[in-house]
Design a protein around this motif. Structure first.
Motif, PDB file in Angstrom:
ATOM      1  N   LEU A  32       0.856  -1.183   0.000  1.00  0.00           N
ATOM      2  CA  LEU A  32       0.000   0.000   0.000  1.00  0.00           C
ATOM      3  C   LEU A  32       0.890   1.229   0.000  1.00  0.00           C
ATOM      4  O   LEU A  32       1.800   1.341   0.821  1.00  0.00           O
ATOM      5  CB  LEU A  32      -0.908  -0.007   1.232  1.00  0.00           C
ATOM      6  N   ARG A  33       0.626   2.137  -0.947  1.00  0.00           N
ATOM      7  CA  ARG A  33       1.438   3.349  -1.049  1.00  0.00           C
ATOM      8  C   ARG A  33       0.587   4.493  -1.581  1.00  0.00           C
ATOM      9  O   ARG A  33      -0.514   4.287  -2.094  1.00  0.00           O
ATOM     10  CB  ARG A  33       2.637   3.120  -1.958  1.00  0.00           C
ATOM     11  N   GLU A  34       1.122   5.718  -1.470  1.00  0.00           N
ATOM     12  CA  GLU A  34       0.470   6.876  -2.070  1.00  0.00           C
ATOM     13  C   GLU A  34       0.511   6.732  -3.586  1.00  0.00           C
ATOM     14  O   GLU A  34       1.514   6.301  -4.146  1.00  0.00           O
ATOM     15  CB  GLU A  34       1.203   8.168  -1.700  1.00  0.00           C
ATOM     16  N   ALA A  35      -0.578   7.127  -4.219  1.00  0.00           N
ATOM     17  CA  ALA A  35      -0.615   7.140  -5.679  1.00  0.00           C
ATOM     18  C   ALA A  35       0.197   8.316  -6.197  1.00  0.00           C
ATOM     19  O   ALA A  35       0.303   9.352  -5.535  1.00  0.00           O
ATOM     20  CB  ALA A  35      -2.059   7.241  -6.158  1.00  0.00           C
ATOM     21  N   VAL A  36       0.767   8.145  -7.373  1.00  0.00           N
ATOM     22  CA  VAL A  36       1.498   9.212  -8.054  1.00  0.00           C
ATOM     23  C   VAL A  36       0.895   9.404  -9.441  1.00  0.00           C
ATOM     24  O   VAL A  36       0.162   8.541  -9.945  1.00  0.00           O
ATOM     25  CB  VAL A  36       3.009   8.903  -8.143  1.00  0.00           C
ATOM     26  N   GLU A  37       1.213  10.536 -10.045  1.00  0.00           N
ATOM     27  CA  GLU A  37       0.613  10.891 -11.332  1.00  0.00           C
ATOM     28  C   GLU A  37       0.779   9.802 -12.388  1.00  0.00           C
ATOM     29  O   GLU A  37      -0.138   9.536 -13.171  1.00  0.00           O
ATOM     30  CB  GLU A  37       1.212  12.209 -11.833  1.00  0.00           C
ATOM     31  N   SER A  38       1.919   9.134 -12.405  1.00  0.00           N
ATOM     32  CA  SER A  38       2.147   8.101 -13.423  1.00  0.00           C
ATOM     33  C   SER A  38       1.243   6.876 -13.228  1.00  0.00           C
ATOM     34  O   SER A  38       1.129   6.044 -14.125  1.00  0.00           O
ATOM     35  CB  SER A  38       3.620   7.676 -13.442  1.00  0.00           C
ATOM     36  N   ASP A  39       0.564   6.774 -12.074  1.00  0.00           N
ATOM     37  CA  ASP A  39      -0.378   5.679 -11.822  1.00  0.00           C
ATOM     38  C   ASP A  39      -1.735   5.891 -12.493  1.00  0.00           C
ATOM     39  O   ASP A  39      -2.538   4.959 -12.549  1.00  0.00           O
ATOM     40  CB  ASP A  39      -0.638   5.523 -10.318  1.00  0.00           C
ATOM     41  N   VAL A  40      -2.027   7.100 -12.950  1.00  0.00           N
ATOM     42  CA  VAL A  40      -3.377   7.435 -13.413  1.00  0.00           C
ATOM     43  C   VAL A  40      -3.915   6.460 -14.459  1.00  0.00           C
ATOM     44  O   VAL A  40      -5.046   5.974 -14.324  1.00  0.00           O
ATOM     45  CB  VAL A  40      -3.463   8.906 -13.884  1.00  0.00           C
ATOM     46  N   PRO A  41      -3.179   6.118 -15.524  1.00  0.00           N
ATOM     47  CA  PRO A  41      -3.735   5.156 -16.492  1.00  0.00           C
ATOM     48  C   PRO A  41      -4.082   3.803 -15.857  1.00  0.00           C
ATOM     49  O   PRO A  41      -5.140   3.231 -16.133  1.00  0.00           O
ATOM     50  CB  PRO A  41      -2.634   5.012 -17.550  1.00  0.00           C
ATOM     51  N   ALA A  42      -3.213   3.295 -14.989  1.00  0.00           N
ATOM     52  CA  ALA A  42      -3.473   2.004 -14.337  1.00  0.00           C
ATOM     53  C   ALA A  42      -4.650   2.110 -13.363  1.00  0.00           C
ATOM     54  O   ALA A  42      -5.438   1.169 -13.235  1.00  0.00           O
ATOM     55  CB  ALA A  42      -2.226   1.506 -13.621  1.00  0.00           C
ATOM     56  N   ILE A  43      -4.779   3.237 -12.679  1.00  0.00           N
ATOM     57  CA  ILE A  43      -5.915   3.438 -11.770  1.00  0.00           C
ATOM     58  C   ILE A  43      -7.213   3.435 -12.562  1.00  0.00           C
ATOM     59  O   ILE A  43      -8.183   2.771 -12.183  1.00  0.00           O
ATOM     60  CB  ILE A  43      -5.754   4.740 -10.958  1.00  0.00           C
ATOM     61  N   GLY A  44      -7.250   4.153 -13.687  1.00  0.00           N
ATOM     62  CA  GLY A  44      -8.448   4.174 -14.526  1.00  0.00           C
ATOM     63  C   GLY A  44      -8.820   2.784 -15.021  1.00  0.00           C
ATOM     64  O   GLY A  44      -9.985   2.381 -14.992  1.00  0.00           O
ATOM     65  N   ALA A  45      -7.826   2.021 -15.457  1.00  0.00           N
ATOM     66  CA  ALA A  45      -8.077   0.653 -15.928  1.00  0.00           C
ATOM     67  C   ALA A  45      -8.603  -0.218 -14.788  1.00  0.00           C
ATOM     68  O   ALA A  45      -9.532  -1.013 -14.990  1.00  0.00           O
ATOM     69  CB  ALA A  45      -6.801   0.064 -16.524  1.00  0.00           C
ATOM     70  N   LEU A  46      -8.007  -0.081 -13.597  1.00  0.00           N
ATOM     71  CA  LEU A  46      -8.485  -0.843 -12.439  1.00  0.00           C
ATOM     72  C   LEU A  46      -9.927  -0.478 -12.114  1.00  0.00           C
ATOM     73  O   LEU A  46     -10.756  -1.359 -11.851  1.00  0.00           O
ATOM     74  CB  LEU A  46      -7.600  -0.589 -11.221  1.00  0.00           C
ATOM     75  N   SER A  78     -12.842  -3.179 -12.112  1.00  0.00           N
ATOM     76  CA  SER A  78     -13.567  -3.434 -10.863  1.00  0.00           C
ATOM     77  C   SER A  78     -15.074  -3.304 -11.071  1.00  0.00           C
ATOM     78  O   SER A  78     -15.840  -4.166 -10.645  1.00  0.00           O
ATOM     79  CB  SER A  78     -13.090  -2.464  -9.777  1.00  0.00           C
ATOM     80  N   VAL A  79     -15.499  -2.236 -11.738  1.00  0.00           N
ATOM     81  CA  VAL A  79     -16.935  -2.049 -11.981  1.00  0.00           C
ATOM     82  C   VAL A  79     -17.484  -3.198 -12.827  1.00  0.00           C
ATOM     83  O   VAL A  79     -18.532  -3.771 -12.509  1.00  0.00           O
ATOM     84  CB  VAL A  79     -17.212  -0.678 -12.634  1.00  0.00           C
ATOM     85  N   ARG A  80     -16.785  -3.545 -13.905  1.00  0.00           N
ATOM     86  CA  ARG A  80     -17.267  -4.624 -14.775  1.00  0.00           C
ATOM     87  C   ARG A  80     -17.345  -5.960 -14.043  1.00  0.00           C
ATOM     88  O   ARG A  80     -18.212  -6.777 -14.310  1.00  0.00           O
ATOM     89  CB  ARG A  80     -16.392  -4.745 -16.018  1.00  0.00           C
ATOM     90  N   GLU A  81     -16.436  -6.206 -13.089  1.00  0.00           N
ATOM     91  CA  GLU A  81     -16.403  -7.489 -12.389  1.00  0.00           C
ATOM     92  C   GLU A  81     -17.306  -7.536 -11.155  1.00  0.00           C
ATOM     93  O   GLU A  81     -17.852  -8.587 -10.844  1.00  0.00           O
ATOM     94  CB  GLU A  81     -14.965  -7.804 -11.967  1.00  0.00           C
ATOM     95  N   MET A 115     -13.113   4.342  -4.058  1.00  0.00           N
ATOM     96  CA  MET A 115     -12.607   3.045  -3.594  1.00  0.00           C
ATOM     97  C   MET A 115     -12.962   1.975  -4.630  1.00  0.00           C
ATOM     98  O   MET A 115     -14.140   1.791  -4.951  1.00  0.00           O
ATOM     99  CB  MET A 115     -13.244   2.689  -2.255  1.00  0.00           C
ATOM    100  N   PHE A 116     -11.949   1.272  -5.110  1.00  0.00           N
ATOM    101  CA  PHE A 116     -12.154   0.203  -6.087  1.00  0.00           C
ATOM    102  C   PHE A 116     -11.177  -0.928  -5.795  1.00  0.00           C
ATOM    103  O   PHE A 116     -10.011  -0.682  -5.494  1.00  0.00           O
ATOM    104  CB  PHE A 116     -11.911   0.693  -7.518  1.00  0.00           C
ATOM    105  N   VAL A 117     -11.662  -2.157  -5.916  1.00  0.00           N
ATOM    106  CA  VAL A 117     -10.807  -3.335  -5.769  1.00  0.00           C
ATOM    107  C   VAL A 117     -11.101  -4.253  -6.953  1.00  0.00           C
ATOM    108  O   VAL A 117     -12.266  -4.468  -7.319  1.00  0.00           O
ATOM    109  CB  VAL A 117     -11.080  -4.078  -4.436  1.00  0.00           C
ATOM    110  N   ARG A 118     -10.054  -4.788  -7.535  1.00  0.00           N
ATOM    111  CA  ARG A 118     -10.216  -5.725  -8.648  1.00  0.00           C
ATOM    112  C   ARG A 118     -11.002  -6.935  -8.156  1.00  0.00           C
ATOM    113  O   ARG A 118     -10.804  -7.394  -7.025  1.00  0.00           O
ATOM    114  CB  ARG A 118      -8.835  -6.123  -9.158  1.00  0.00           C
ATOM    115  N   GLN A 141       1.156  -4.865 -10.386  1.00  0.00           N
ATOM    116  CA  GLN A 141      -0.127  -4.351 -10.860  1.00  0.00           C
ATOM    117  C   GLN A 141      -0.881  -3.684  -9.724  1.00  0.00           C
ATOM    118  O   GLN A 141      -0.815  -4.130  -8.581  1.00  0.00           O
ATOM    119  CB  GLN A 141      -0.988  -5.481 -11.411  1.00  0.00           C
ATOM    120  N   ILE A 142      -1.616  -2.621 -10.054  1.00  0.00           N
ATOM    121  CA  ILE A 142      -2.475  -1.976  -9.072  1.00  0.00           C
ATOM    122  C   ILE A 142      -3.763  -2.789  -8.996  1.00  0.00           C
ATOM    123  O   ILE A 142      -4.452  -2.966 -10.002  1.00  0.00           O
ATOM    124  CB  ILE A 142      -2.745  -0.511  -9.447  1.00  0.00           C
ATOM    125  N   VAL A 143      -4.069  -3.317  -7.803  1.00  0.00           N
ATOM    126  CA  VAL A 143      -5.236  -4.180  -7.633  1.00  0.00           C
ATOM    127  C   VAL A 143      -6.305  -3.557  -6.737  1.00  0.00           C
ATOM    128  O   VAL A 143      -7.411  -4.096  -6.623  1.00  0.00           O
ATOM    129  CB  VAL A 143      -4.832  -5.574  -7.103  1.00  0.00           C
TER     130      VAL A 143
END
Length: 179
Positions: free
Chosen positions: A2-16, A20-23, A101-104, A62-64
């Motif tokens: 668990l860590r603070e998010a950084v700007e470069s995480d944004v694409p992976a956060i959006g994908a997660l 998460s919503v689809r699953e 809040m989202f979890v895979r 991977q961001i989960v």
């Protein structure tokens, strides 16, 4: 990890968020509601990242899981733009907001959401907030209840395409919560 998010995480956060919503949403919502949520509730809020109040859990590179809190007035993503969204909350009189809040799906029920909530609780308490509030979609209600949030009221969350999601406004008092 668990860590603070950084700007470069944004694409992976959006994908997660979308994954998460689809699953997870189909267990609580119909196809139309799930599709609307995937479209309108899954845009990462970079203000949370800039404010250093957003967290990600990584596993195997991977961001989960992701989620955070805000000292600003916006209650939830997808609520539309309001003139007060960026207004800083007064910790003495207003609750901090738990946000996004989202979890895979394959990582649910492993304590990741709980760990993010604990980090939010600790940080908001350190800044003098007396409570946390959130607008829960149905998939999150069991987690928030088990963490100690109490339900304030059920509501219908309007999305821009006219679809409504059932939601629950919830609160967690920090003044009486174990720290």
């Amino acid at each position: 990890m668990l860590r603070e998010a950084v700007e470069s995480d944004v694409p992976a956060i959006g994908a997660l968020m979308r994954r998460s919503v689809r699953e997870v949403f189909p267990l609580f919502h119909d196809d139309r509601e799930t599709a609307a949520a995937a479209r309108y509730l899954t845009e990462p809020d970079t203000v949370l990242i800039e404010d250093r109040t957003y967290y990600v859990h990584e596993a195997g590179g991977q961001i989960v899981a992701c989620g955070g809190w805000s000292r600003r007035d916006k209650l939830y993503t997808g609520s539309g733009a309001a003139p007060t969204d960026d207004r800083m909350l007064d910790p003495a009189t207003e609750p901090a907001r738990v946000r996004a809040m989202f979890v895979r799906g394959d990582w649910t029920r492993r304590g990741l959401g709980r760990a993010i909530l604990a980090r939010c609780e600790q940080a908001a308490r350190a800044e003098g907030f007396g409570a946390l509030v959130l607008m829960a979609t149905l998939p999150g209600v069991p987690l928030y209840r088990s963490f100690g949030f109490r339900e304030l009221r059920s509501t219908r969350i309007p999305l821009p395409n006219g679809v409504f999601l059932d939601g629950v406004s919830m609160e967690y008092p920090l003044s009486t919560a174990a720290g």
